[in-house]
Enzyme design. Structure first.
Site, PDB file in Angstrom:
ATOM      1  N   HIS A  13      -5.006 -27.244 -37.534  1.00 21.57           N
ATOM      2  CA  HIS A  13      -4.667 -27.867 -36.240  1.00 21.57           C
ATOM      3  C   HIS A  13      -5.426 -29.186 -36.112  1.00 21.57           C
ATOM      4  O   HIS A  13      -6.656 -29.199 -35.990  1.00 21.57           O
ATOM      5  CB  HIS A  13      -5.048 -26.944 -35.073  1.00 21.57           C
ATOM      6  CG  HIS A  13      -4.684 -27.506 -33.729  1.00 21.57           C
ATOM      7  ND1 HIS A  13      -3.986 -26.779 -32.800  1.00 21.57           N
ATOM      8  CD2 HIS A  13      -4.912 -28.712 -33.154  1.00 21.57           C
ATOM      9  CE1 HIS A  13      -3.797 -27.519 -31.716  1.00 21.57           C
ATOM     10  NE2 HIS A  13      -4.360 -28.697 -31.906  1.00 21.57           N
ATOM     11  N   HIS A  15      -5.101 -33.707 -34.992  1.00 20.08           N
ATOM     12  CA  HIS A  15      -4.392 -34.878 -34.444  1.00 20.08           C
ATOM     13  C   HIS A  15      -4.790 -36.115 -35.239  1.00 20.08           C
ATOM     14  O   HIS A  15      -5.950 -36.530 -35.179  1.00 20.08           O
ATOM     15  CB  HIS A  15      -4.741 -35.076 -32.967  1.00 20.08           C
ATOM     16  CG  HIS A  15      -4.399 -33.883 -32.133  1.00 20.08           C
ATOM     17  ND1 HIS A  15      -3.211 -33.755 -31.463  1.00 20.08           N
ATOM     18  CD2 HIS A  15      -5.076 -32.723 -31.920  1.00 20.08           C
ATOM     19  CE1 HIS A  15      -3.172 -32.580 -30.849  1.00 20.08           C
ATOM     20  NE2 HIS A  15      -4.293 -31.933 -31.108  1.00 20.08           N
ATOM     21  N   LYS A  98       5.623 -26.917 -32.394  1.00 20.47           N
ATOM     22  CA  LYS A  98       4.497 -26.838 -31.463  1.00 20.47           C
ATOM     23  C   LYS A  98       5.016 -26.819 -30.037  1.00 20.47           C
ATOM     24  O   LYS A  98       5.819 -27.666 -29.646  1.00 20.47           O
ATOM     25  CB  LYS A  98       3.590 -28.059 -31.666  1.00 20.47           C
ATOM     26  CG  LYS A  98       2.389 -28.122 -30.741  1.00 20.47           C
ATOM     27  CD  LYS A  98       1.364 -27.056 -31.083  1.00 20.47           C
ATOM     28  CE  LYS A  98       0.330 -26.874 -29.981  1.00 20.47           C
ATOM     29  NZ  LYS A  98      -0.716 -27.865 -30.019  1.00 20.47           N
ATOM     30  N   HIS A 135       0.205 -24.121 -27.448  1.00 15.66           N
ATOM     31  CA  HIS A 135      -0.905 -24.495 -26.565  1.00 15.66           C
ATOM     32  C   HIS A 135      -0.819 -23.535 -25.382  1.00 15.66           C
ATOM     33  O   HIS A 135       0.037 -23.693 -24.514  1.00 15.66           O
ATOM     34  CB  HIS A 135      -0.799 -25.954 -26.107  1.00 15.66           C
ATOM     35  CG  HIS A 135      -1.933 -26.348 -25.216  1.00 15.66           C
ATOM     36  ND1 HIS A 135      -2.918 -27.229 -25.590  1.00 15.66           N
ATOM     37  CD2 HIS A 135      -2.266 -25.931 -23.961  1.00 15.66           C
ATOM     38  CE1 HIS A 135      -3.798 -27.346 -24.602  1.00 15.66           C
ATOM     39  NE2 HIS A 135      -3.423 -26.574 -23.602  1.00 15.66           N
ATOM     40  N   HIS A 173      -6.249 -23.083 -30.778  1.00 18.39           N
ATOM     41  CA  HIS A 173      -7.554 -23.412 -30.164  1.00 18.39           C
ATOM     42  C   HIS A 173      -7.931 -22.473 -29.015  1.00 18.39           C
ATOM     43  O   HIS A 173      -8.116 -22.897 -27.879  1.00 18.39           O
ATOM     44  CB  HIS A 173      -7.603 -24.876 -29.711  1.00 18.39           C
ATOM     45  CG  HIS A 173      -6.423 -25.352 -28.899  1.00 18.39           C
ATOM     46  ND1 HIS A 173      -5.927 -24.662 -27.832  1.00 18.39           N
ATOM     47  CD2 HIS A 173      -5.654 -26.459 -29.018  1.00 18.39           C
ATOM     48  CE1 HIS A 173      -4.906 -25.328 -27.331  1.00 18.39           C
ATOM     49  NE2 HIS A 173      -4.713 -26.407 -28.044  1.00 18.39           N
ATOM     50  N   ASP A 246      -8.800 -29.152 -34.283  1.00 15.48           N
ATOM     51  CA  ASP A 246      -8.316 -29.867 -33.101  1.00 15.48           C
ATOM     52  C   ASP A 246      -9.000 -31.224 -32.954  1.00 15.48           C
ATOM     53  O   ASP A 246      -9.157 -31.744 -31.846  1.00 15.48           O
ATOM     54  CB  ASP A 246      -8.476 -29.042 -31.820  1.00 15.48           C
ATOM     55  CG  ASP A 246      -7.499 -29.477 -30.735  1.00 15.48           C
ATOM     56  OD1 ASP A 246      -6.619 -30.304 -31.023  1.00 15.48           O
ATOM     57  OD2 ASP A 246      -7.633 -29.001 -29.590  1.00 15.48           O
TER      58      ASP A 246
END
Ligand code: OTD
Ligand code: ZN
Ligand code: ZN
Length: 343
Positions: A13, A15, A98, A135, A173, A246
């Site tokens: 996970h 970004h 996602k 999420h 997360h 994350d």
């Protein structure tokens, strides 16, 4: 033990952002991770196979010379995502979709408003052997921000997992004991990622003695009992829980602002910090499963074959890094000592 060698880890996970930011973020992750699940919350989001393929090319172009790093691409679910979008994503080699409830976190405005109408998409994911990454926070403004993960479990997670029994679901997360308990007792095919910040910190680390915007992320840090539940479950070594940093970069001025962005940029220290946590817990022998094996197994991907070595050696995370556009960014754990170092 002063040195540990493990199969090369993957980050399930992450970004990366886009454009020149990739010149910072891709090398940071490729230095120790063989693969990473790349989150699709760009502006505009990566909603289709075509956008995912183009984004993948941009990521590959930012790899350091000689790197074998491989991005694992995802698409972003919206109220408009169709079964056809899922089929096309599958054909393009996208492994997962996602789901952000609209407004739950950074760049999630185009996320899902009506979860109920997405069930055909969830079914299509299962049929195509793709994963649903969630999420897991409700966005109702009257719900206390510290309770939004538990509310999501009760309102939605239980249903999704039950109504689509052969869908692989990753609860991303996780931050609460509620999420730990849910995943532990859930059916096969339900797993969770855990970040370094949620293992190392609790909400006192964000709010006690002054506000620390660089520890602000979403889902927000919780009270220490929840942190302890996360530490306990990685200590136990359940294969349902694996590494997802994350890592989510924002320039310093976007974090230190009167409406600061959520996200911790941990890519330069995450693996070392996880190692430190497993060391503190006295279970360095469980690091490899969490970092390098359980995620690949859950995704149905081959385990990596190369190894990395970490040594017990203290170093300080830089207080600032300069982004390719010249902006400074404050990395996670800035100015603090880390007790393990990648060899
Ligand atoms: N949380 N920041 C971001 C994403 C994550 O929810 C997440 O996955 C981001 O900046 O993209 C954050 O705090
Ligand atoms: Zn998220
Ligand atoms: Zn994220």
């Amino acid at each position: 033990m002063n040195e540990i060698t493990i199969i090369k880890p993957d980050d399930w996970h992450l970004h990366f952002r886009d454009e020149d930011m990739l010149l910072e973020t891709v090398p940071a992750t490729a230095r120790c991770f063989e693969r990473a699940v790349v989150m699709p919350n760009l502006v505009p989001p990566v909603t289709t196979a075509e956008l995912a393929l183009r984004y993948k090319e941009r990521i590959l172009a930012a790899r350091p010379a000689g790197s074998s790093f491989t991005p694992v691409m995802t698409i972003y679910l919206t109220d408009k995502t169709s079964v056809q979008d899922i089929k096309e994503a599958k054909q393009a080699g996208v492994l997962a979709a996602k789901m952000y409830p609209a407004g739950a976190t950074t760049n999630s405005d185009s996320g899902v408003n009506s979860l109920e109408s997405l069930y055909p998409v969830f079914e299509a994911l299962a049929e195509n052997n793709m994963l649903l990454l969630i999420h897991g926070e409700v966005t109702q403004k009257h719900i206390d921000i510290f309770d939004r993960e538990k509310e999501f479990i009760d309102q939605h997670m239980v249903n999704i997992v039950e109504r689509v029994p052969n869908l692989k679901v990753v609860f991303e997360h996780i931050t609460t004991k509620d999420a730990v308990d849910f995943v532990l007792s859930a059916r096969e095919g339900v797993a969770a990622t855990i970040t370094p910040q949620h293992l190392m910190l609790n909400r006192n680390d964000m709010l006690d003695g002054g506000m620390r915007p660089h520890n602000y992320c979403l889902p927000v840090l919780k009270r220490s009992t929840h942190q302890q539940a996360l530490r306990d479950v990685v200590k136990a070594g359940s294969p349902k829980f694996f590494l997802g940093t994350d890592s989510a970069p924002h320039a310093k001025h976007r974090k230190e602002s009167d409406c600061g962005c959520a996200g911790c940029y941990s890519a330069w220290s995450a693996l070392e910090l996880y190692t430190q946590v497993f060391d503190e817990l006295g279970v360095l022998d469980k690091l490899e499963g969490f970092a390098s094996l359980y995620g690949a197994d859950f995704y149905g991907l081959p385990r990596n074959t190369e190894t990395v070595t970490l040594v017990r050696e203290s170093w300080e995370v830089p207080t600032s890094i300069t982004l390719p556009n010249g902006d400074p960014i404050v990395p996670f754990f800035a100015g603090k000592q880390v007790s393990w170092k990648l060899k």
